[in-house]
Write a protein that holds these residues in place. Structure first.
Motif, PDB file in Angstrom:
ATOM      1  N   ALA A 291     119.368 -41.232 -12.735  1.00  0.00           N
ATOM      2  CA  ALA A 291     118.038 -41.367 -13.331  1.00  0.00           C
ATOM      3  C   ALA A 291     117.539 -40.054 -13.918  1.00  0.00           C
ATOM      4  O   ALA A 291     116.469 -40.004 -14.503  1.00  0.00           O
ATOM      5  N   GLU A 292     118.304 -38.990 -13.742  1.00  0.00           N
ATOM      6  CA  GLU A 292     117.910 -37.667 -14.220  1.00  0.00           C
ATOM      7  C   GLU A 292     119.012 -37.078 -15.094  1.00  0.00           C
ATOM      8  O   GLU A 292     120.187 -37.389 -14.909  1.00  0.00           O
ATOM      9  N   PHE A 293     118.630 -36.195 -16.009  1.00  0.00           N
ATOM     10  CA  PHE A 293     119.628 -35.509 -16.814  1.00  0.00           C
ATOM     11  C   PHE A 293     120.382 -34.496 -15.960  1.00  0.00           C
ATOM     12  O   PHE A 293     119.841 -33.954 -14.985  1.00  0.00           O
ATOM     13  N   LEU A 294     121.611 -34.241 -16.311  1.00  0.00           N
ATOM     14  CA  LEU A 294     122.518 -33.395 -15.544  1.00  0.00           C
ATOM     15  C   LEU A 294     122.004 -31.954 -15.442  1.00  0.00           C
ATOM     16  O   LEU A 294     121.624 -31.347 -16.439  1.00  0.00           O
TER      17      LEU A 294
ATOM     18  N   LEU B 150     124.124 -39.022 -17.036  1.00  0.00           N
ATOM     19  CA  LEU B 150     125.341 -39.736 -16.690  1.00  0.00           C
ATOM     20  C   LEU B 150     125.022 -41.149 -16.231  1.00  0.00           C
ATOM     21  O   LEU B 150     123.928 -41.421 -15.726  1.00  0.00           O
ATOM     22  N   LYS B 151     125.961 -42.052 -16.415  1.00  0.00           N
ATOM     23  CA  LYS B 151     125.777 -43.427 -15.968  1.00  0.00           C
ATOM     24  C   LYS B 151     125.499 -43.448 -14.467  1.00  0.00           C
ATOM     25  O   LYS B 151     126.092 -42.672 -13.712  1.00  0.00           O
TER      26      LYS B 151
ATOM     27  N   THR C  45     141.806 -38.380 -26.549  1.00  0.00           N
ATOM     28  CA  THR C  45     141.182 -38.783 -25.284  1.00  0.00           C
ATOM     29  C   THR C  45     139.768 -39.264 -25.573  1.00  0.00           C
ATOM     30  O   THR C  45     139.318 -39.250 -26.712  1.00  0.00           O
ATOM     31  N   TYR C  46     139.073 -39.672 -24.558  1.00  0.00           N
ATOM     32  CA  TYR C  46     137.662 -40.040 -24.702  1.00  0.00           C
ATOM     33  C   TYR C  46     136.764 -38.877 -24.296  1.00  0.00           C
ATOM     34  O   TYR C  46     135.593 -39.072 -24.014  1.00  0.00           O
ATOM     35  N   CYS C  47     137.316 -37.679 -24.250  1.00  0.00           N
ATOM     36  CA  CYS C  47     136.570 -36.529 -23.746  1.00  0.00           C
ATOM     37  C   CYS C  47     135.801 -35.799 -24.843  1.00  0.00           C
ATOM     38  O   CYS C  47     136.252 -35.689 -25.973  1.00  0.00           O
TER      39      CYS C  47
ATOM     40  N   SER D  84     131.392 -41.813 -19.509  1.00  0.00           N
ATOM     41  CA  SER D  84     130.521 -41.531 -18.359  1.00  0.00           C
ATOM     42  C   SER D  84     129.107 -41.160 -18.784  1.00  0.00           C
ATOM     43  O   SER D  84     128.226 -41.033 -17.947  1.00  0.00           O
ATOM     44  N   ILE D  85     128.900 -40.984 -20.078  1.00  0.00           N
ATOM     45  CA  ILE D  85     127.597 -40.558 -20.584  1.00  0.00           C
ATOM     46  C   ILE D  85     126.737 -41.782 -20.881  1.00  0.00           C
ATOM     47  O   ILE D  85     127.152 -42.681 -21.604  1.00  0.00           O
TER      48      ILE D  85
END
Length: 70
Positions: free
Chosen positions: A6-9, A2-3, A31-33, A59-60
């Motif tokens: 520093a780490e992946f979710l 995510l923006k 949507t942007y989803c 957000s990605i």
């Protein structure tokens, strides 16, 4: 990833900090989803449960492909 991070979710709190492995399902119309699925190990049952994760694509920051077994 995510923006602003520093780490992946990782969606398995209290367990390892391993990033969650998502599978892309589809974009949500109008949507942007984006819709992803992932497996989550429940605390009680021994069988992982399939969960859905919906996120605003804006957000990605990054995606990382997984290698597929040959």
């Amino acid at each position: 990833m995510l923006k602003g991070t520093a780490e992946f979710l990782a969606l398995n709190p209290g367990q390892t900090l391993q990033p969650t492995e998502f599978s892309f399902v589809r974009f949500k119309e109008g949507t942007y989803c984006a819709i992803f699925t992932f497996s989550q190990q429940p605390k009680v049952a021994p069988v992982p449960a399939e969960r859905e994760f919906i996120i605003d694509c804006r957000s990605i920051a990054a995606l990382s492909p997984l290698s597929t077994p040959s």
